[in-house]
Design a protein around this motif. Structure first.
Motif, PDB file in Angstrom:
ATOM      1  N   LEU A   3       0.839  -1.195   0.000  1.00 31.93           N
ATOM      2  CA  LEU A   3       0.000   0.000   0.000  1.00 31.93           C
ATOM      3  C   LEU A   3       0.875   1.246   0.000  1.00 31.93           C
ATOM      4  CD1 LEU A   3      -2.916   1.197   0.329  1.00 31.93           C
ATOM      5  CD2 LEU A   3      -2.459   1.231   2.783  1.00 31.93           C
ATOM      6  N   LEU A  40      -9.639   3.871  -7.648  1.00 32.85           N
ATOM      7  CA  LEU A  40      -9.751   4.296  -6.258  1.00 32.85           C
ATOM      8  C   LEU A  40     -11.198   4.672  -5.948  1.00 32.85           C
ATOM      9  CD1 LEU A  40      -6.637   4.623  -6.795  1.00 32.85           C
ATOM     10  CD2 LEU A  40      -6.683   6.395  -5.045  1.00 32.85           C
ATOM     11  N   ASP A  44     -10.899   5.557  -0.253  1.00 34.17           N
ATOM     12  CA  ASP A  44      -9.448   5.611  -0.429  1.00 34.17           C
ATOM     13  C   ASP A  44      -8.916   7.039  -0.478  1.00 34.17           C
ATOM     14  OD1 ASP A  44      -9.323   2.810  -0.654  1.00 34.17           O
ATOM     15  OD2 ASP A  44      -9.847   2.917  -2.778  1.00 34.17           O
ATOM     16  N   LYS A  85      -4.980   6.280  -1.082  1.00 32.77           N
ATOM     17  CA  LYS A  85      -4.415   4.942  -0.962  1.00 32.77           C
ATOM     18  C   LYS A  85      -4.263   4.331  -2.351  1.00 32.77           C
ATOM     19  CE  LYS A  85      -6.423   3.873   3.581  1.00 32.77           C
ATOM     20  NZ  LYS A  85      -7.313   2.939   4.318  1.00 32.77           N
ATOM     21  N   ARG A  87      -3.007   0.896  -4.134  1.00 29.70           N
ATOM     22  CA  ARG A  87      -2.632  -0.492  -3.832  1.00 29.70           C
ATOM     23  C   ARG A  87      -1.801  -1.137  -4.940  1.00 29.70           C
ATOM     24  NH1 ARG A  87      -7.467   0.680  -1.695  1.00 29.70           N
ATOM     25  NH2 ARG A  87      -7.735   0.232   0.536  1.00 29.70           N
ATOM     26  N   GLU A 117      -0.988  -2.714   4.418  1.00 30.91           N
ATOM     27  CA  GLU A 117      -2.358  -2.365   4.795  1.00 30.91           C
ATOM     28  C   GLU A 117      -2.859  -3.193   5.974  1.00 30.91           C
ATOM     29  OE1 GLU A 117      -6.463  -1.054   2.616  1.00 30.91           O
ATOM     30  OE2 GLU A 117      -5.121  -2.411   1.541  1.00 30.91           O
TER      31      GLU A 117
END
Length: 205
Positions: A3, A40, A44, A85, A87, A117
């Motif tokens: 993350l 996202l 997020d 965030k 990923r 995460e």
């Protein structure tokens, strides 16, 4: 790391609060649309700060024949920052590129943090390793001091689980864009998870 927490934002300046705020709102909306296009979701994206402040200049003026500086309002600055965030580690550079295009010259990239995460899946193994290490050290101390390790009297977990950033490498790839046509290069490196236990054993003479 799995993350990336990317701190992004916009900063605008204008003669009035209304114009500065409007420019910031449009730029931030474009940035949000850009990151959402990469999958996202609202969860997020979190606003970190929103600020409006006046800008002053202090020109020299003559007052009764004396030179002095006068505070003069020249406009306003609006700053809006958010944490997103990401990923897909390999896509972080492309996300930054999309953000800068969407926000234009108002864009601000304030920082990047690599993390994990959910560390819960690593905790069981970390605890097992820490306890085994404690037992091995207790047995070594017992052997060195001529005693026998007795039963466990006390044990507690003293910390751990927080990712520690390490080993980014020495190739200077961290957040480097060599040309406007080249995508921003981001290297995730490695993270190290640490966990400690404090254990007390009885001894047998």
């Amino acid at each position: 790391p799995d993350l990336v927490l990317l701190n992004i934002g916009v900063e605008t300046m204008a003669d009035t609060v209304s114009i500065a705020r409007g420019d910031a709102a449009k730029a931030m909306a474009a940035i949000v649309d850009a990151v959402k296009s990469r999958g996202l979701e609202d969860a997020d994206i979190q606003t970190v700060s929103f600020n409006i402040w006046p800008r002053y200049e202090y020109p020299e003026v003559l007052v009764d024949g004396n030179r002095t500086r006068k505070q003069t309002l020249v406009g306003y600055t609006v700053s809006n920052t958010a944490s997103i965030k990401v990923r897909e580690i390999d896509a972080v550079g492309e996300v930054i590129d999309d953000v800068t295009v969407a926000g234009g010259d108002f864009t601000r990239i304030n920082g990047i943090n690599f993390t994990i995460e959910d560390t819960s899946g690593y905790m069981e193994q970390l605890r097992e390793d820490a306890v085994n290490d404690a037992i091995a050290k207790a047995e070594q101390f017992a052997e060195l001091t001529g005693v026998i390790v007795g039963g466990l009297v006390f044990i507690r977990e003293t910390g751990g689980g927080s990712p520690v950033v390490q080993n980014f490498g020495a190739d200077d790839r961290f957040m480097i864009a060599k040309a406007e046509s080249v995508s921003t290069s981001i290297s995730g490196g490695e993270l190290e998870l640490k966990l400690s236990v404090q254990a007390v054993f009885g001894i047998v003479q």
